[in-house]
Every structure is written in structure tokens, then in C-alpha cells.
Design a protein around this motif. Structure first.
Motif: not given
Length: 214
Positions: A91-94, A105-111
Motif C-alpha cells: 500500500g502507498y498513500c498520502h 486501505l487496511r481492509t483491501v490489503v488484509l484481503h
């Protein structure tokens, strides 16, 4: 339970991080983190700590293999995003993103997905679509698995549009867009928007598109 750990040179958390994850830990040194517990690392990067970031990413790769790492950048840009991904980041974001976005973001990367900001995602989608080509039949089949509204959302998301842009375009709420995106990813068995873009990287002809949208 996955523990959120923010790694910052000054050992301090920003207010939006605290709002998103009030139970998160913060540290300036990885030596204080046990290696036998599941952790999602959030690493703070700014223009003045590039060497520190490189060293931290290398240490994470060596000591915490298989753990997920998200980089929060004060000034996010495409070259740094690609570098982070090449070093194992998911993940990479502001750094000052809203708490709601950090939770998403957390939900996406943990899945198992990958998260980039809308602009960077759109650039990456554009690059990958030039390299991979699906047949119109495959795209049509994928769209046939979705409802009419899900097809509309999927096609816009595959172009790199943000939830806010999709909501404005289709005159629906961002919450509704999120619900549709979740359903779309599940139906097409993909983990994130980048994989969605690769599945839908060649739209059917206009006449075919009219048929699958009705």
C-alpha cells in the motif's frame, strides 16, 4: 488479530492515524516489535528521510518476511510508489489521508489486495493495459456476471476513477459505490481495483456493451 504498528522516525502519530486506529502502536525502531505476532506496518516517509525509509524497508523484508507494509508519504509520487511496491509494499498513500480512507486501505490489503492513490492507480492501470490484452469475449463474460449498476461501476473503476468520481458520474452515494465495488470484486474473484482493471482491460464494442448493460 492483526496489530497495526506505525513506524516513524520521531515516534509520533498524526491525528488522522489515531482516529483511524486508536489501538495502534507507534515506534521509531523495529527492534521493539516481536517477530512472532501478525503485524500490519505503516511506515511514514517524507522528502527528508529517504535513506531511513530504504533501510527500514530492507529491515522489514529481512526480519518480518510475509508481513504487510504500507507506506504513508508526505509527498506521494509515482516513482516512489513503484519503488515501494518493488520492495514488497502492498500500500502507498498520502500520510494525511482521511481516517475513513486508511480504514478502507487496511481492509483491501488484509484481503490480499494492493492500494495506491487514485492518480497513481490510474497511471498504473494505463501502463498495465498496454501490456495485457483480454479478448472481448472474456470481458463480456465478466460483465455478464454483474448487475446493470455493477457493470457501470466496474467499467468506471477499471478506468481508475475514484469512488467520489464514480458517485458523481452515476449520481449515487460513495457508500453505494463502495458496496458495489465489494460485490464486483467478490463476483469476479479479484482482490483489488488493479486486478479488476486487468480483467476488464479491453472493453467490448459499443454494440456489445449496450447488450451487456441491459
Amino acid at each position: 488479530m492483526m496489530q497495526d504498528v506505525f513506524v516513524c522516525p520521531n515516534g509520533m502519530m498524526l491525528d488522522n492515524w489515531k482516529k483511524a486506529f486508536p489501538k495502534a502502536l507507534v515506534t521509531a525502531s523495529l527492534r521493539t516489535i516481536p517477530q512472532n505476532e501478525p503485524v500490519l506496518f505503516w511506515v511514514h516517509a517524507n522528502a527528508n528521510n529517504k535513506d531511513w525509509l530504504d533501510e527500514t524497508m530492507a529491515e522489514l523484508a529481512q526480519k518480518f518476511k510475509g508481513f504487510k507494509v504500507v507506506v504513508l508519504a508526505n509527498t506521494p509520487n509515482q516513482p516512489d510508489a513503484l519503488t515501494v511496491m518493488s520492495k514488497g509494499g502492498v500500500g502507498y498513500c498520502h500520510a494525511y489521508s482521511a481516517a475513513s480512507m486508511l480504514k478502507e486501505l487496511r481492509t483491501v490489503v488484509l484481503h490480499g489486495g494492493i492500494w495506491l492513490g487514485p492518480e497513481l492507480l490510474q497511471t498504473l492501470i494505463g501502463a498495465t493495459r498496454k501490456l495485457v490484452h483480454n479478448s472481448s469475449e472474456r470481458v463480456t463474460h465478466a460483465l455478464s456476471l454483474l448487475t446493470t449498476r455493477e457493470k457501470q461501476v466496474a467499467l468506471e473503476a477499471a478506468e481508475g476513477s475514484s469512488n467520489k468520481e464514480i458517485a458523481r458520474s452515476l449520481d449515487i452515494t460513495e457508500r453505494t459505490v463502495k458496496a458495489h465495488i465489494s460485490a464486483i470484486l467478490e463476483k469476479l474473484k479479484v482482490k483489488d481495483r488493479l486486478q479488476l482493471a486487468l480483467v476488464l482491460n479491453e472493453r467490448p464494442s459499443e454494440s456489445q456493451q449496450k447488450r451487456v448493460l441491459h
